[in-house]
Motif scaffolding. Sequence first.
Motif, mmCIF file in Angstrom:
data_model
loop_
_atom_site.group_PDB
_atom_site.id
_atom_site.type_symbol
_atom_site.label_atom_id
_atom_site.label_comp_id
_atom_site.label_asym_id
_atom_site.label_seq_id
_atom_site.Cartn_x
_atom_site.Cartn_y
_atom_site.Cartn_z
ATOM 1 N N SER A 8 43.306 -34.878 -1.837
ATOM 2 C CA SER A 8 43.110 -35.293 -3.219
ATOM 3 C C SER A 8 41.852 -34.646 -3.794
ATOM 4 O O SER A 8 41.855 -34.178 -4.928
ATOM 5 N N LEU A 9 40.779 -34.608 -3.008
ATOM 6 C CA LEU A 9 39.543 -33.969 -3.465
ATOM 7 C C LEU A 9 39.762 -32.473 -3.674
ATOM 8 O O LEU A 9 39.272 -31.898 -4.644
ATOM 9 N N GLN A 10 40.505 -31.844 -2.778
ATOM 10 C CA GLN A 10 40.792 -30.420 -2.924
ATOM 11 C C GLN A 10 41.615 -30.164 -4.187
ATOM 12 O O GLN A 10 41.376 -29.200 -4.899
ATOM 13 N N GLU A 11 42.557 -31.039 -4.455
ATOM 14 C CA GLU A 11 43.364 -30.907 -5.672
ATOM 15 C C GLU A 11 42.495 -31.077 -6.913
ATOM 16 O O GLU A 11 42.647 -30.343 -7.896
ATOM 17 N N GLN A 12 41.567 -32.035 -6.886
ATOM 18 C CA GLN A 12 40.667 -32.256 -8.026
ATOM 19 C C GLN A 12 39.768 -31.050 -8.222
ATOM 20 O O GLN A 12 39.550 -30.610 -9.355
ATOM 21 N N GLU A 13 39.235 -30.503 -7.118
ATOM 22 C CA GLU A 13 38.382 -29.318 -7.218
ATOM 23 C C GLU A 13 39.159 -28.155 -7.823
ATOM 24 O O GLU A 13 38.653 -27.443 -8.677
ATOM 25 N N LYS A 14 40.389 -27.975 -7.368
ATOM 26 C CA LYS A 14 41.228 -26.888 -7.884
ATOM 27 C C LYS A 14 41.485 -27.063 -9.381
ATOM 28 O O LYS A 14 41.408 -26.111 -10.158
ATOM 29 N N LYS A 15 41.737 -28.311 -9.815
ATOM 30 C CA LYS A 15 41.950 -28.586 -11.238
ATOM 31 C C LYS A 15 40.705 -28.250 -12.053
ATOM 32 O O LYS A 15 40.796 -27.664 -13.139
ATOM 33 N N VAL A 16 39.535 -28.625 -11.535
ATOM 34 C CA VAL A 16 38.271 -28.339 -12.239
ATOM 35 C C VAL A 16 38.068 -26.832 -12.345
ATOM 36 O O VAL A 16 37.716 -26.316 -13.407
ATOM 37 N N LEU A 17 38.289 -26.127 -11.260
ATOM 38 C CA LEU A 17 38.114 -24.678 -11.268
ATOM 39 C C LEU A 17 39.093 -24.008 -12.229
ATOM 40 O O LEU A 17 38.728 -23.088 -12.957
ATOM 41 N N MET A 18 40.335 -24.472 -12.241
ATOM 42 C CA MET A 18 41.312 -23.900 -13.162
ATOM 43 C C MET A 18 40.936 -24.213 -14.611
ATOM 44 O O MET A 18 41.141 -23.387 -15.494
ATOM 45 N N GLU A 19 40.355 -25.373 -14.851
ATOM 46 C CA GLU A 19 39.891 -25.722 -16.200
ATOM 47 C C GLU A 19 38.773 -24.774 -16.636
ATOM 48 O O GLU A 19 38.733 -24.339 -17.792
ATOM 49 N N ILE A 20 37.886 -24.434 -15.711
ATOM 50 C CA ILE A 20 36.804 -23.481 -16.022
ATOM 51 C C ILE A 20 37.414 -22.141 -16.401
ATOM 52 O O ILE A 20 37.024 -21.524 -17.399
ATOM 53 N N VAL A 21 38.390 -21.666 -15.628
ATOM 54 C CA VAL A 21 39.031 -20.385 -15.909
ATOM 55 C C VAL A 21 39.766 -20.433 -17.248
ATOM 56 O O VAL A 21 39.634 -19.523 -18.071
ATOM 57 N N GLU A 22 40.510 -21.496 -17.487
ATOM 58 C CA GLU A 22 41.254 -21.611 -18.749
ATOM 59 C C GLU A 22 40.317 -21.664 -19.948
ATOM 60 O O GLU A 22 40.594 -21.064 -20.990
ATOM 61 N N THR A 23 39.206 -22.367 -19.814
ATOM 62 C CA THR A 23 38.215 -22.429 -20.890
ATOM 63 C C THR A 23 37.616 -21.054 -21.142
ATOM 64 O O THR A 23 37.433 -20.638 -22.294
ATOM 65 N N GLU A 24 37.341 -20.338 -20.081
ATOM 66 C CA GLU A 24 36.777 -18.994 -20.217
ATOM 67 C C GLU A 24 37.793 -18.049 -20.857
ATOM 68 O O GLU A 24 37.429 -17.204 -21.682
ATOM 69 N N ILE A 25 39.062 -18.187 -20.517
ATOM 70 C CA ILE A 25 40.113 -17.367 -21.142
ATOM 71 C C ILE A 25 40.128 -17.611 -22.649
ATOM 72 O O ILE A 25 40.141 -16.667 -23.448
ATOM 73 N N THR A 26 40.096 -18.876 -23.047
ATOM 74 C CA THR A 26 40.086 -19.227 -24.472
ATOM 75 C C THR A 26 38.860 -18.652 -25.161
ATOM 76 O O THR A 26 38.958 -18.069 -26.256
ATOM 77 N N TYR A 27 37.700 -18.797 -24.529
ATOM 78 C CA TYR A 27 36.450 -18.305 -25.116
ATOM 79 C C TYR A 27 36.492 -16.786 -25.285
ATOM 80 O O TYR A 27 36.145 -16.257 -26.349
ATOM 81 N N VAL A 28 36.931 -16.068 -24.257
ATOM 82 C CA VAL A 28 37.011 -14.610 -24.340
ATOM 83 C C VAL A 28 38.006 -14.186 -25.416
ATOM 84 O O VAL A 28 37.742 -13.253 -26.183
ATOM 85 N N ASN A 29 39.134 -14.875 -25.505
ATOM 86 C CA ASN A 29 40.113 -14.558 -26.556
ATOM 87 C C ASN A 29 39.517 -14.766 -27.944
ATOM 88 O O ASN A 29 39.736 -13.952 -28.850
ATOM 89 N N CYS A 30 38.762 -15.842 -28.128
ATOM 90 C CA CYS A 30 38.125 -16.105 -29.425
ATOM 91 C C CYS A 30 37.079 -15.043 -29.749
ATOM 92 O O CYS A 30 36.994 -14.576 -30.889
#
Length: 124
Positions: free
Chosen positions: A32-54
């Motif tokens: 469960s902790l590994q899944e949460q960590e993976k979700k957080v990391l993917m959120e960081i990547v997705e946020t960065e994708i949005t920021y770079v696109n903007c």
Amino acid sequence: SGGNNGEEEMLFRQEEGCTSMRQPQSPSTRTSLQEQEKKVLMEIVETEITYVNCLDVLVNSYRHPLFEAEYGVNGKILSLEKVYRIFSNLEDLLVVNTELLEQLRTRIVEEESRRIGDIFLNMS
């Protein structure tokens, strides 16, 4: 000899306090902790994708056209000074954040690693 018993009792209490703070994790908790960590990391990547696109939209849809309008046949929209002031470091941000995004993608997606702190330290 009586003082030693007090010291031993104090050490035992300190050890007890340290061990009782951290409970052993069950395999399902670790997953469960590994899944949460993976979700957080993917959120960081997705946020960065949005920021770079903007940033890309700002540079290519606004900064460049405004800069080019200064020299175009239709006349200027803003003075070069204002264009530079508004968009002063936008292209630098785009370059840096694109590099950050690529390093995060490589580390998280391709290497499947959850360790990303060094990327932020190296980029600073």
